[in-house]
Design an enzyme around this catalytic site. Sequence first.
Site, short mmCIF file in Angstrom:
data_model
loop_
_atom_site.label_atom_id
_atom_site.label_comp_id
_atom_site.label_asym_id
_atom_site.label_seq_id
_atom_site.Cartn_x
_atom_site.Cartn_y
_atom_site.Cartn_z
N HIS A 131 -8.25 -39.87 10.45
CA HIS A 131 -8.00 -39.09 9.23
C HIS A 131 -8.94 -37.89 9.17
O HIS A 131 -9.91 -37.81 9.93
CB HIS A 131 -8.17 -39.98 7.98
P1 TYD Z 1 -10.19 -46.78 6.18
O1 TYD Z 1 -10.13 -45.39 5.65
O2 TYD Z 1 -8.97 -47.33 6.86
O3 TYD Z 1 -11.44 -46.93 7.17
P2 TYD Z 1 -11.76 -46.08 8.50
O4 TYD Z 1 -11.63 -44.64 8.14
O5 TYD Z 1 -13.16 -46.47 8.84
O6 TYD Z 1 -10.81 -46.48 9.56
O7 TYD Z 1 -10.63 -47.74 5.00
C1 TYD Z 1 -10.38 -49.12 5.01
C2 TYD Z 1 -10.12 -49.59 3.58
O8 TYD Z 1 -11.30 -49.49 2.80
C3 TYD Z 1 -9.05 -48.77 2.89
O9 TYD Z 1 -8.24 -49.67 2.13
C4 TYD Z 1 -9.83 -47.91 1.94
C5 TYD Z 1 -11.06 -48.73 1.64
N1 TYD Z 1 -12.27 -47.93 1.34
C6 TYD Z 1 -12.85 -48.02 0.08
O10 TYD Z 1 -12.34 -48.72 -0.82
N2 TYD Z 1 -13.97 -47.30 -0.16
C7 TYD Z 1 -14.55 -46.52 0.78
O11 TYD Z 1 -15.59 -45.87 0.51
C8 TYD Z 1 -13.94 -46.44 2.08
C9 TYD Z 1 -14.52 -45.58 3.17
C10 TYD Z 1 -12.80 -47.17 2.33
#
Ligand code: TYD
Length: 135
Positions: A49
């Site tokens: 992302h």
């Molecule tokens: P995700 O964006 O998929 O993680 P990465 O970018 O590391 O692959 O996030 C995983 C889950 O956690 C998603 O449901 C969003 C949640 N999340 C939060 O609730 N708060 C946060 O600060 C972050 C970074 C993620």
Amino acid sequence: MKSEIIYFKTIGDHRGGLIALENHHNIPFDIKRAYYIFDTKIDVRRGYHAHKNLKQLAICVSGSCKFLLNDGSEEHVFELDSPNYGLYIDGLVWREMFDFSVNCVLLVLADNYYDESDYIRDFNCFLKLVDKESQ
Ligand code: TYD
């Protein structure tokens, strides 16, 4: 690319190391959120992302991992393998994290709260937005 490695001063002595992180001193923003990624399974690649408007600093406080950053024209892979430095990410940058070691703890500091509407999770949408911003 506005991303760079920031080295921290280590206040080490015979007992071990210590690093202090402070808003606008060694962290170039006001920290509103901190989260950490740990227990990452073998061969996992995550991230995939960009953010419309978020400053972040990623520090591998234990173990190692790799960070791919792509700003739409340049791509760089950074290896984070020490708590002595962090990767500062600003602007419209696509990121992917991979090659997590078993003991990896990746600490991420951010200048804003979690907001799903700030995420761009589709690479083609990201490229279109980069194009639009450069016009
Ligand atoms: P995700 O964006 O998929 O993680 P990465 O970018 O590391 O692959 O996030 C995983 C889950 O956690 C998603 O449901 C969003 C949640 N999340 C939060 O609730 N708060 C946060 O600060 C972050 C970074 C993620």
